[in-house]
Design an enzyme around this catalytic site. Sequence first.
Site, PDB file in Angstrom:
ATOM      1  N   ASN A   1       7.982  -5.633  -0.282  1.00 55.58           N
ATOM      2  CA  ASN A   1       8.144  -4.429   0.397  1.00 55.58           C
ATOM      3  C   ASN A   1       6.300  -4.382   0.632  1.00 55.58           C
ATOM      4  O   ASN A   1       5.658  -4.271   0.003  1.00 55.58           O
ATOM      5  CB  ASN A   1       8.441  -3.278  -0.272  1.00 55.58           C
ATOM      6  CG  ASN A   1       8.166  -2.111   0.763  1.00 55.58           C
ATOM      7  OD1 ASN A   1       7.715  -2.083   1.791  1.00 55.58           O
ATOM      8  ND2 ASN A   1       8.949  -0.967   0.167  1.00 55.58           N
TER       9      ASN A   1
ATOM     10  N   ARG B   1       5.787  10.963  -2.234  1.00 59.27           N
ATOM     11  CA  ARG B   1       5.240  10.659  -1.011  1.00 59.27           C
ATOM     12  C   ARG B   1       6.493  10.899   0.205  1.00 59.27           C
ATOM     13  O   ARG B   1       7.446  10.230  -0.083  1.00 59.27           O
ATOM     14  CB  ARG B   1       4.954   8.987  -0.835  1.00 59.27           C
ATOM     15  CG  ARG B   1       4.644   8.564   0.584  1.00 59.27           C
ATOM     16  CD  ARG B   1       4.476   6.965   0.505  1.00 59.27           C
ATOM     17  NE  ARG B   1       4.088   6.691   1.855  1.00 59.27           N
ATOM     18  CZ  ARG B   1       4.330   5.177   2.561  1.00 59.27           C
ATOM     19  NH1 ARG B   1       4.713   4.415   1.546  1.00 59.27           N
ATOM     20  NH2 ARG B   1       3.806   4.880   3.667  1.00 59.27           N
TER      21      ARG B   1
ATOM     22  N   ARG C   1      12.353   4.433  13.097  1.00 54.69           N
ATOM     23  CA  ARG C   1      11.316   5.335  13.111  1.00 54.69           C
ATOM     24  C   ARG C   1      10.504   4.848  14.152  1.00 54.69           C
ATOM     25  O   ARG C   1      10.749   4.580  15.096  1.00 54.69           O
ATOM     26  CB  ARG C   1      10.651   5.138  11.600  1.00 54.69           C
ATOM     27  CG  ARG C   1      11.791   5.390  10.260  1.00 54.69           C
ATOM     28  CD  ARG C   1      10.763   5.182   9.099  1.00 54.69           C
ATOM     29  NE  ARG C   1       9.687   6.125   9.070  1.00 54.69           N
ATOM     30  CZ  ARG C   1       8.753   5.747   8.138  1.00 54.69           C
ATOM     31  NH1 ARG C   1       8.843   4.705   7.294  1.00 54.69           N
ATOM     32  NH2 ARG C   1       7.822   6.628   7.950  1.00 54.69           N
TER      33      ARG C   1
ATOM     34  N   TYR D   1      11.387   8.826   2.068  1.00 58.95           N
ATOM     35  CA  TYR D   1      11.496   7.755   0.933  1.00 58.95           C
ATOM     36  C   TYR D   1      12.102   8.055  -0.514  1.00 58.95           C
ATOM     37  O   TYR D   1      12.203   7.470  -1.393  1.00 58.95           O
ATOM     38  CB  TYR D   1       9.988   7.323   0.444  1.00 58.95           C
ATOM     39  CG  TYR D   1       9.132   6.806   1.694  1.00 58.95           C
ATOM     40  CD1 TYR D   1       9.946   5.489   2.390  1.00 58.95           C
ATOM     41  CD2 TYR D   1       8.133   7.438   2.279  1.00 58.95           C
ATOM     42  CE1 TYR D   1       9.002   5.025   3.198  1.00 58.95           C
ATOM     43  CE2 TYR D   1       7.240   6.885   3.257  1.00 58.95           C
ATOM     44  CZ  TYR D   1       7.851   5.615   3.842  1.00 58.95           C
ATOM     45  OH  TYR D   1       7.000   5.108   4.785  1.00 58.95           O
TER      46      TYR D   1
ATOM     47  N   GLU E   1      12.240  -9.481   2.948  1.00 59.52           N
ATOM     48  CA  GLU E   1      11.592  -8.186   3.032  1.00 59.52           C
ATOM     49  C   GLU E   1      12.310  -7.139   2.618  1.00 59.52           C
ATOM     50  O   GLU E   1      13.428  -7.033   2.927  1.00 59.52           O
ATOM     51  CB  GLU E   1      11.427  -8.422   4.623  1.00 59.52           C
ATOM     52  CG  GLU E   1      10.647  -7.238   5.233  1.00 59.52           C
ATOM     53  CD  GLU E   1      10.490  -7.172   6.628  1.00 59.52           C
ATOM     54  OE1 GLU E   1      10.616  -8.587   7.312  1.00 59.52           O
ATOM     55  OE2 GLU E   1      10.105  -6.156   7.179  1.00 59.52           O
TER      56      GLU E   1
ATOM     57  N   PRO F   1       0.717  -1.187  -0.046  1.00 61.77           N
ATOM     58  CA  PRO F   1       0.065  -0.181   0.010  1.00 61.77           C
ATOM     59  C   PRO F   1       0.873   1.362  -0.113  1.00 61.77           C
ATOM     60  O   PRO F   1       1.813   1.281   0.710  1.00 61.77           O
ATOM     61  CB  PRO F   1      -0.903  -0.204   1.414  1.00 61.77           C
ATOM     62  CG  PRO F   1      -0.079  -1.230   1.980  1.00 61.77           C
ATOM     63  CD  PRO F   1       0.484  -2.054   1.182  1.00 61.77           C
ATOM     64  N   ASN F   2       0.343   2.177  -0.635  1.00 65.34           N
ATOM     65  CA  ASN F   2       0.860   3.757  -0.882  1.00 65.34           C
ATOM     66  C   ASN F   2       2.333   3.673  -1.564  1.00 65.34           C
ATOM     67  O   ASN F   2       2.770   4.791  -1.800  1.00 65.34           O
ATOM     68  CB  ASN F   2       0.910   4.316   0.393  1.00 65.34           C
ATOM     69  CG  ASN F   2      -0.441   4.325   1.182  1.00 65.34           C
ATOM     70  OD1 ASN F   2      -1.291   4.609   0.569  1.00 65.34           O
ATOM     71  ND2 ASN F   2      -0.487   3.755   2.509  1.00 65.34           N
TER      72      ASN F   2
ATOM     73  N   ARG G   1       6.483   0.903  13.751  1.00 66.62           N
ATOM     74  CA  ARG G   1       6.991   0.205  12.629  1.00 66.62           C
ATOM     75  C   ARG G   1       8.060  -0.643  13.099  1.00 66.62           C
ATOM     76  O   ARG G   1       8.867  -1.250  12.353  1.00 66.62           O
ATOM     77  CB  ARG G   1       7.753   1.403  11.816  1.00 66.62           C
ATOM     78  CG  ARG G   1       6.609   2.129  11.364  1.00 66.62           C
ATOM     79  CD  ARG G   1       7.364   3.244  10.221  1.00 66.62           C
ATOM     80  NE  ARG G   1       6.448   4.590   9.999  1.00 66.62           N
ATOM     81  CZ  ARG G   1       5.507   4.745   9.188  1.00 66.62           C
ATOM     82  NH1 ARG G   1       5.168   3.302   8.523  1.00 66.62           N
ATOM     83  NH2 ARG G   1       4.703   5.810   9.238  1.00 66.62           N
TER      84      ARG G   1
ATOM     85  N   HIS H   1      12.346  -2.955   2.547  1.00 63.40           N
ATOM     86  CA  HIS H   1      11.930  -1.478   2.802  1.00 63.40           C
ATOM     87  C   HIS H   1      12.695  -0.383   2.358  1.00 63.40           C
ATOM     88  O   HIS H   1      14.113  -0.404   2.385  1.00 63.40           O
ATOM     89  CB  HIS H   1      11.742  -1.233   4.413  1.00 63.40           C
ATOM     90  CG  HIS H   1      11.147  -2.543   5.062  1.00 63.40           C
ATOM     91  ND1 HIS H   1       9.565  -2.107   4.944  1.00 63.40           N
ATOM     92  CD2 HIS H   1      11.114  -3.235   5.770  1.00 63.40           C
ATOM     93  CE1 HIS H   1       8.977  -3.206   5.550  1.00 63.40           C
ATOM     94  NE2 HIS H   1       9.960  -3.929   6.189  1.00 63.40           N
TER      95      HIS H   1
ATOM     96  N   ALA I   1       2.812  -0.617   4.923  1.00 64.62           N
ATOM     97  CA  ALA I   1       2.102  -0.815   6.396  1.00 64.62           C
ATOM     98  C   ALA I   1       1.714  -2.185   6.714  1.00 64.62           C
ATOM     99  O   ALA I   1       1.426  -2.596   7.943  1.00 64.62           O
ATOM    100  CB  ALA I   1       1.358   0.185   6.549  1.00 64.62           C
TER     101      ALA I   1
HETATM  102  C1  DQA Z   1       7.944   1.063   4.177  1.00 60.72           C
HETATM  103  C2  DQA Z   1       8.082   1.131   5.705  1.00 60.72           C
HETATM  104  C3  DQA Z   1       6.627   0.878   6.199  1.00 60.72           C
HETATM  105  O1  DQA Z   1       6.727   1.226   7.731  1.00 60.72           O
HETATM  106  C4  DQA Z   1       5.681   1.791   5.885  1.00 60.72           C
HETATM  107  O2  DQA Z   1       4.298   1.591   6.161  1.00 60.72           O
HETATM  108  C5  DQA Z   1       5.625   2.018   4.133  1.00 60.72           C
HETATM  109  C6  DQA Z   1       7.080   1.965   3.448  1.00 60.72           C
HETATM  110  C7  DQA Z   1       9.286   1.373   3.424  1.00 60.72           C
HETATM  111  O3  DQA Z   1       9.630   0.784   2.159  1.00 60.72           O
HETATM  112  O4  DQA Z   1      10.090   1.918   4.044  1.00 60.72           O
HETATM  113  O5  DQA Z   1       4.652   2.123   3.487  1.00 60.72           O
HETATM  114  O6  DQA Z   1       7.575  -0.499   3.725  1.00 60.72           O
END
Ligand code: DQA
Length: 147
Positions: free
Chosen positions: A71, A15, A104, A20, A95, A7-8, A108, A97, A74
Amino acid sequence: VLVLSGPNLQLLGTREPAIYGTTTLADIEKQVRDLASTRGAAITFLQSNHEGALLDAIGAAPGSFDGILINAGAFTHTSLALFDALKAVALPAIEVHLSNPESREAFRHESKIAGACAAKVAGFGAASYTLALTGLLDLLDKRSQSH
Ligand code: DQA
């Protein structure tokens, strides 16, 4: 290799650039594809805001993919279903990120999916994806040599 973004992450580029960066997801896809082609690997790149779509992709992966980069955004911190799906298919998963979630906010710091992954790459910005792909392909090479 199946490369999943949750998501996002379609919003990368605009963003929270201080966290990021300004690289878009399309830029990351290109970087991943370029690296994959130098390593002779094929990539399917999927972003979804829907947990079920990510679950469907993981569930359908065996037979079509040798490994997964994920990735989960959230969902990393909430989704027991993604943990179960990764466990169920038993493909090597990394995994990924962009940020380092553990430096953070407290919410998280826990990853629900980490226990279903072979390794984690976090905190290198967009480069986390290509670093993770290198690691995964090295792992797959090592496995195929020992079999
Ligand atoms: C993320 C880190 C997550 O905590 C966050 O919710 C994201 C992006 C990252 O790529 O740093 O959406 O996965």
